[in-house]
Design a protein around this motif. Structure first.
Motif, PDB file in Angstrom:
ATOM      1  N   UNK A  67       0.729  -1.046   0.173  1.00  0.00           N
ATOM      2  CA  UNK A  67      -0.080   0.255  -0.144  1.00  0.00           C
ATOM      3  C   UNK A  67       1.025   1.638  -0.053  1.00  0.00           C
ATOM      4  N   UNK A  68       2.050   0.842   0.102  1.00  0.00           N
ATOM      5  CA  UNK A  68       2.997   2.627   0.916  1.00  0.00           C
ATOM      6  C   UNK A  68       2.774   3.358   1.792  1.00  0.00           C
ATOM      7  N   UNK A  69       2.269   2.022   2.699  1.00  0.00           N
ATOM      8  CA  UNK A  69       2.167   2.521   3.979  1.00  0.00           C
ATOM      9  C   UNK A  69       3.029   2.386   4.406  1.00  0.00           C
ATOM     10  N   UNK A  70       3.198   1.061   4.022  1.00  0.00           N
ATOM     11  CA  UNK A  70       4.873  -0.348   4.831  1.00  0.00           C
ATOM     12  C   UNK A  70       5.811  -0.414   5.038  1.00  0.00           C
ATOM     13  N   UNK A  71       6.043  -0.637   2.927  1.00  0.00           N
ATOM     14  CA  UNK A  71       6.707  -0.843   2.758  1.00  0.00           C
ATOM     15  C   UNK A  71       7.009  -0.457   1.199  1.00  0.00           C
ATOM     16  N   UNK A  72       8.328   0.009   0.498  1.00  0.00           N
ATOM     17  CA  UNK A  72       8.719   0.629  -0.258  1.00  0.00           C
ATOM     18  C   UNK A  72       8.167   2.125  -0.409  1.00  0.00           C
ATOM     19  N   UNK A  73       8.439   3.186  -1.025  1.00  0.00           N
ATOM     20  CA  UNK A  73       8.621   4.529  -1.771  1.00  0.00           C
ATOM     21  C   UNK A  73       7.606   4.092  -2.403  1.00  0.00           C
ATOM     22  N   UNK A  74       6.848   5.528  -3.313  1.00  0.00           N
ATOM     23  CA  UNK A  74       5.446   5.470  -3.692  1.00  0.00           C
ATOM     24  C   UNK A  74       5.846   5.741  -4.835  1.00  0.00           C
ATOM     25  N   UNK A  75       7.484   5.943  -5.950  1.00  0.00           N
ATOM     26  CA  UNK A  75       7.441   5.900  -7.386  1.00  0.00           C
ATOM     27  C   UNK A  75       7.712   4.752  -7.168  1.00  0.00           C
ATOM     28  N   UNK A  76       7.842   3.798  -6.632  1.00  0.00           N
ATOM     29  CA  UNK A  76       8.626   2.375  -6.772  1.00  0.00           C
ATOM     30  C   UNK A  76       7.179   1.413  -7.310  1.00  0.00           C
ATOM     31  N   UNK A  77       6.198   1.646  -6.003  1.00  0.00           N
ATOM     32  CA  UNK A  77       4.582   1.759  -5.932  1.00  0.00           C
ATOM     33  C   UNK A  77       4.053   1.857  -7.492  1.00  0.00           C
ATOM     34  N   UNK A  78       4.000   3.019  -8.097  1.00  0.00           N
ATOM     35  CA  UNK A  78       3.358   3.984  -8.829  1.00  0.00           C
ATOM     36  C   UNK A  78       4.109   2.553  -9.939  1.00  0.00           C
ATOM     37  N   UNK A 102       5.605  -0.624  -9.875  1.00  0.00           N
ATOM     38  CA  UNK A 102       4.506  -2.103  -9.942  1.00  0.00           C
ATOM     39  C   UNK A 102       3.189  -1.629 -10.220  1.00  0.00           C
ATOM     40  N   UNK A 103       2.217  -0.743  -9.578  1.00  0.00           N
ATOM     41  CA  UNK A 103       0.906  -0.265 -10.355  1.00  0.00           C
ATOM     42  C   UNK A 103       0.869  -0.330 -11.853  1.00  0.00           C
ATOM     43  N   UNK A 104       1.715  -0.525 -12.287  1.00  0.00           N
ATOM     44  CA  UNK A 104       1.148  -0.145 -13.862  1.00  0.00           C
ATOM     45  C   UNK A 104       1.809  -0.974 -14.405  1.00  0.00           C
ATOM     46  N   UNK A 105       2.577  -2.023 -14.376  1.00  0.00           N
ATOM     47  CA  UNK A 105       3.162  -3.345 -14.147  1.00  0.00           C
ATOM     48  C   UNK A 105       2.678  -3.751 -13.991  1.00  0.00           C
ATOM     49  N   UNK A 106       1.699  -4.301 -13.780  1.00  0.00           N
ATOM     50  CA  UNK A 106       0.279  -4.822 -13.753  1.00  0.00           C
ATOM     51  C   UNK A 106      -0.845  -4.691 -14.343  1.00  0.00           C
ATOM     52  N   UNK A 107      -0.743  -3.619 -15.236  1.00  0.00           N
ATOM     53  CA  UNK A 107      -1.571  -3.067 -15.389  1.00  0.00           C
ATOM     54  C   UNK A 107      -1.108  -3.534 -17.187  1.00  0.00           C
ATOM     55  N   UNK A 108       0.014  -3.159 -17.038  1.00  0.00           N
ATOM     56  CA  UNK A 108       0.254  -3.874 -18.047  1.00  0.00           C
ATOM     57  C   UNK A 108       0.572  -5.234 -18.693  1.00  0.00           C
ATOM     58  N   UNK A 109       0.830  -5.762 -18.047  1.00  0.00           N
ATOM     59  CA  UNK A 109       0.969  -7.769 -17.711  1.00  0.00           C
ATOM     60  C   UNK A 109      -0.346  -7.667 -17.938  1.00  0.00           C
ATOM     61  N   UNK A 110      -1.662  -7.330 -16.975  1.00  0.00           N
ATOM     62  CA  UNK A 110      -3.142  -7.650 -17.554  1.00  0.00           C
ATOM     63  C   UNK A 110      -3.287  -6.731 -19.306  1.00  0.00           C
ATOM     64  N   UNK A 111      -3.115  -6.012 -19.853  1.00  0.00           N
ATOM     65  CA  UNK A 111      -3.182  -5.672 -20.984  1.00  0.00           C
ATOM     66  C   UNK A 111      -3.040  -6.521 -22.079  1.00  0.00           C
ATOM     67  N   UNK A 112      -1.317  -6.857 -21.985  1.00  0.00           N
ATOM     68  CA  UNK A 112      -0.764  -7.759 -23.066  1.00  0.00           C
ATOM     69  C   UNK A 112      -0.747  -9.215 -22.734  1.00  0.00           C
ATOM     70  N   UNK A 113      -0.779  -9.721 -21.358  1.00  0.00           N
ATOM     71  CA  UNK A 113      -0.488 -11.050 -21.166  1.00  0.00           C
ATOM     72  C   UNK A 113      -1.687 -12.087 -20.658  1.00  0.00           C
ATOM     73  N   UNK A 114      -2.827 -11.300 -20.071  1.00  0.00           N
ATOM     74  CA  UNK A 114      -3.889 -11.151 -19.441  1.00  0.00           C
ATOM     75  C   UNK A 114      -5.353 -10.728 -19.428  1.00  0.00           C
ATOM     76  N   UNK A 115      -5.067 -10.509 -21.330  1.00  0.00           N
ATOM     77  CA  UNK A 115      -6.918  -9.784 -21.440  1.00  0.00           C
ATOM     78  C   UNK A 115      -8.200 -10.052 -20.944  1.00  0.00           C
ATOM     79  N   UNK A 116      -8.059 -11.448 -20.842  1.00  0.00           N
ATOM     80  CA  UNK A 116      -9.627 -12.036 -20.258  1.00  0.00           C
ATOM     81  C   UNK A 116      -9.712 -12.517 -19.277  1.00  0.00           C
ATOM     82  N   UNK A 117      -8.337 -11.464 -18.136  1.00  0.00           N
ATOM     83  CA  UNK A 117      -8.381 -11.870 -16.708  1.00  0.00           C
ATOM     84  C   UNK A 117      -8.853 -11.099 -15.811  1.00  0.00           C
ATOM     85  N   UNK A 118     -10.006 -11.600 -14.602  1.00  0.00           N
ATOM     86  CA  UNK A 118     -10.141 -10.436 -13.692  1.00  0.00           C
ATOM     87  C   UNK A 118      -9.214 -10.118 -12.919  1.00  0.00           C
TER      88      UNK A 118
END
Length: 366
Positions: A298-309, A311-327
């Motif tokens: 969440x950024x409240x306990x682990x890591x820095x805000x930049x790293x987390x941004x 991380x979340x954008x990587x998750x979105x990219x993976x979803x679009x490129x490799x798992x478009x049918x995933x929830x």
């Protein structure tokens, strides 16, 4: 925050719910209802039995009413008992003074041993004797007997933990709230101690979470062990031999992966999971439709805000490129971080995790 999830679960178990209340769900039934709810519920923290409800605006009235309660149904002579009392908008507003009156009644009536008092919140680390929960609101006193003992999230398997561990009950609520289809793949690419994947495997195999643990009601004087054994036997008979789908848990941290494997083995589902040490960008995603369900930092306990941004954008990219049918279902504490994923989320419920306000959000790439 997860009352509606719990209500849905109890109804699916065939139990008769009457209404949701803040923090819980009310249901009606007999002793087998207590047994089944404790053995089968994945999302309840505690099952309590209402044993008395009365008006009291003076200590004299409170003592007179307390003496009429059938305490002997729940406490053996000489047994240890403890009280958790909360008072709101009532003339009897001092919780310790209220607890003392109940303690005196139990001590004189059943020679009960009085354990240390605890405050108005659930205390995970205290399980000393039979717990009674007393709530005063507008001069109405409701007395409940705890039926569970240790809180129900304590399945017994999570002995090895990684950073920011997730309770088993909340992990199960996330899976139910995400509407995961147990016939489809489940992936947690930031698995930590593996709780989400393990709970998923238990759901897929229909393993009742409380089938092997003990409960407070087993110490009640009129407890019938045969009735409980029937519930346990039926639960074990309904278990499936395998999950029937791919369940993948991965984490970049070697210690987390080791903990997840040990926990899965203790839960009896080690053979139902693929647990791998991989960074998020390399997570294995089975083809076709599936679910990613995860509790990212969440950024409240682990890591820095930049790293987390990132991380979340990587998750979105993976979803679009490799798992478009995933929830995608995330336990999120920050809408800005959610925005980095780049999909439209729907909120399924709000609750807290480790004292942090969080939401379960779900969405898919379209």
């Amino acid at each position: 925050g997860v009352e509606l999830i719990l209500e849905k679960e109890l109804k699916q178990l065939g139990l008769k719910t009457t209404r949701t209340i803040p923090g819980g769900v009310e249901l009606k039934g007999d002793i087998q209802t207590i047994h089944r709810a404790n053995v089968h519920s994945r999302t309840a923290n505690r099952i309590v039995a209402r044993i008395a409800e009365f008006h009291a605006s003076s200590f004299h009235e409170l003592e007179r009413r307390a003496k009429k309660i059938e305490w002997e149904r729940f406490v053996s002579r000489g047994q240890s008992v403890r009280f958790r009392v909360t008072c709101r908008k009532s003339k009897l507003y001092h919780s310790d003074a209220v607890a003392e009156r109940f303690e005196n009644v139990l001590a004189s009536k059943l020679d009960a041993k009085i354990a240390d008092r605890i405050d108005g919140s659930d205390d995970d680390d205290i399980n000393d004797g039979q717990l009674f929960i007393v709530r005063f609101l507008n001069d109405i006193c409701v007395v409940s007997a705890d039926t569970s003992g240790d809180l129900l999230y304590r399945r017994g398997y999570r002995q090895a933990v990684a950073k920011a561990p997730l309770r088993e009950t909340l992990a199960a609520a996330m899976l139910i709230g995400s509407e995961w289809d147990i016939s489809k793949p489940l992936v947690d690419p930031m698995c930590g101690s593996g709780t989400i994947a393990i709970e998923g495997a238990m759901m897929a195999r229909n393993i009742a979470p409380g089938v092997a643990r003990s409960f407070a009601f087993e110490n009640w004087p009129d407890h019938d062990p045969t009735s409980l054994q029937l519930v346990r036997n039926a639960a074990r008979a309904a278990e499936r031999s395998s999950s029937g789908t791919e369940i993948v848990a991965s984490d970049r941290d070697a210690g987390a992966v080791e903990a997840a494997r040990a926990n899965a083995d203790r839960a009896g589902v080690g053979g139902d999971l693929a647990i791998e040490q991989k960074p998020l960008s390399a997570a294995h995603l089975p083809e076709g439709k599936g679910w990613i369900v995860s509790n990212p930092p969440y950024g409240l306990r682990i890591g820095e805000s930049g790293q987390l941004r990132n991380l979340y954008s990587t998750l979105g990219r993976i979803l679009r490129e490799r798992a478009p049918e995933y929830v995608l279902a995330l336990l999120s504490a920050d809408r800005k971080l959610e925005g980095q994923v780049g999909i439209d989320f729907s909120e399924m419920f709000r609750t807290t995790n480790g004292g942090i306000p969080v939401r379960l959000v779900t969405g898919r790439y379209e």
